[in-house]
Design an enzyme around this catalytic site. Structure first.
Site, PDB file in Angstrom:
ATOM      1  N   HIS A 157       0.841  -1.198   0.000  1.00  0.00           N
ATOM      2  CA  HIS A 157       0.000   0.000   0.000  1.00  0.00           C
ATOM      3  C   HIS A 157       0.882   1.256   0.000  1.00  0.00           C
ATOM      4  O   HIS A 157       2.062   1.190   0.311  1.00  0.00           O
ATOM      5  CB  HIS A 157      -0.890   0.039   1.243  1.00  0.00           C
ATOM      6  CG  HIS A 157      -2.109  -0.822   1.127  1.00  0.00           C
ATOM      7  ND1 HIS A 157      -2.107  -2.150   1.469  1.00  0.00           N
ATOM      8  CD2 HIS A 157      -3.368  -0.542   0.690  1.00  0.00           C
ATOM      9  CE1 HIS A 157      -3.312  -2.657   1.264  1.00  0.00           C
ATOM     10  NE2 HIS A 157      -4.100  -1.712   0.789  1.00  0.00           N
ATOM     11  N   LYS A 161      -0.420   4.741   4.720  1.00  0.00           N
ATOM     12  CA  LYS A 161      -1.278   3.773   5.438  1.00  0.00           C
ATOM     13  C   LYS A 161      -0.735   3.535   6.848  1.00  0.00           C
ATOM     14  O   LYS A 161       0.460   3.341   7.030  1.00  0.00           O
ATOM     15  CB  LYS A 161      -1.363   2.456   4.654  1.00  0.00           C
ATOM     16  CG  LYS A 161      -2.343   1.475   5.277  1.00  0.00           C
ATOM     17  CD  LYS A 161      -2.760   0.377   4.321  1.00  0.00           C
ATOM     18  CE  LYS A 161      -3.645  -0.638   5.013  1.00  0.00           C
ATOM     19  NZ  LYS A 161      -4.927  -0.068   5.465  1.00  0.00           N
TER      20      LYS A 161
END
Ligand code: NAD
Length: 268
Positions: A157, A161
């Site tokens: 990600h 995040k």
């Protein structure tokens, strides 16, 4: 058909902006409220402008109840603590609560379960059709391949995040564990560091990468002697999660209280 009024909480966030764009673009729903945390610079601004589209005549406020009483449902991609608070207010206002937030602890999960006795909640670590279908394929593969294939879940990600492994990685790990009739909590290995010794049989390993602007990539690897099977999903845009969340709200409207998942919504 009457249009469903939806409030987006976390309106200025990455998912919040995508949700506002999607609610505006889809037929059968409209933006009825937009909420941000107290102190946010987005307060008082038009939700459409914050999302990079035309003004929508909905100003961002920090009073959730004021927005919820004028809505049929809430789309919530914020933080675990905030989502637990919103669940109580949604139950009070008797409206649908769609939760995309990830990273809940077990106490917070319990509180959502309690709120779902009075409210209609749809919660999923991934709201996309593709990932929920992938979870079904993973469960089937884990069942068919048997114990001599080791299972590893990989994810990447963007650099912002804050929780790891991702909610989707858990969702896929859980599907693999179910395919093997195991409990993920008993089988998961979330970190490997230093002299770990050989891989313990029957475990499900997780590996996490973070960087750049990656929206979300997941792979489940089944590694056997002399062959490997990889099932993967790549998200190119947050719109897939936003569309799933709107679909969840439409599906849940008018249902009896309970804690539902995207599997229920998609009929998988
Ligand atoms: P983000 O940090 O960009 O956005 C979160 C927003 O929520 C921020 O604008 C923040 O100010 C706001 N917020 C926090 N507390 C609030 C409160 N009490 N009231 C109102 N607003 C509040 O994060 P993001 O990338 O948009 O992700 C949000 C969450 O959604 C994360 O948990 C992420 O893992 C999850 N997510 C889930 C899916 C899915 O399909 N389930 C997909 C993408 C992201």
């Amino acid at each position: 058909m009457t249009s469903l009024g939806l409030t987006v909480v976390g309106a200025a966030g990455r998912m919040g902006q995508s949700l506002i764009q999607t609610v505006h673009a889809l037929d059968g729903v409209h933006l009825s409220g937009a909420v941000e945390r107290p102190g946010s610079e987005a307060l008082g601004k038009d939700a459409g402008q914050i999302a990079g589209i035309e003004p929508l005549g909905v100003n961002i406020i920090d009073d959730p109840l004021a927005a919820f009483v004028k809505s049929d449902g809430v789309l919530d991609f914020t933080s675990p603590q905030s989502s637990v608070g919103f669940a109580d207010i949604c139950a009070q206002a008797r409206i649908v609560h769609v939760i995309g937030t990830t990273g809940f602890g077990s106490d917070e999960e319990d509180r959502l379960g309690a709120a779902a006795r009075h409210a209609v909640i749809v919660k999923s670590g991934n709201m996309s059709l593709g990932v929920n279908l992938l979870a079904e394929l993973v469960k089937q593969a884990a069942q068919s391949l048997g114990d001599d294939f080791d299972i590893e879940v990989l994810e990447m990600h963007h650099r912002h995040k804050v929780d790891a492994p991702s909610g989707t990685a858990y969702l896929l790990g859980d599907a693999a564990a179910k395919g093997r009739d195991m409990n993920l909590a008993d089988a998961s290995v979330r970190v490997r560091d230093g002299h770990t010794g050989p891989r313990a049989a029957g475990t499900i390993g997780f590996a996490t990468m973070r960087g750049g602007s990656v929206v979300g990539e997941h792979a489940v690897v089944f590694a056997g002697e002399g062959e490997r099977i990889e099932l993967c999903h790549k998200a190119d845009s947050r719109e897939i999660f936003a569309r799933g969340a709107v679909r969840a709200a439409q599906w849940a409207h008018g249902r009896k209280p309970g804690l539902y998942s995207m599997k229920d919504v998609l009929g998988l």
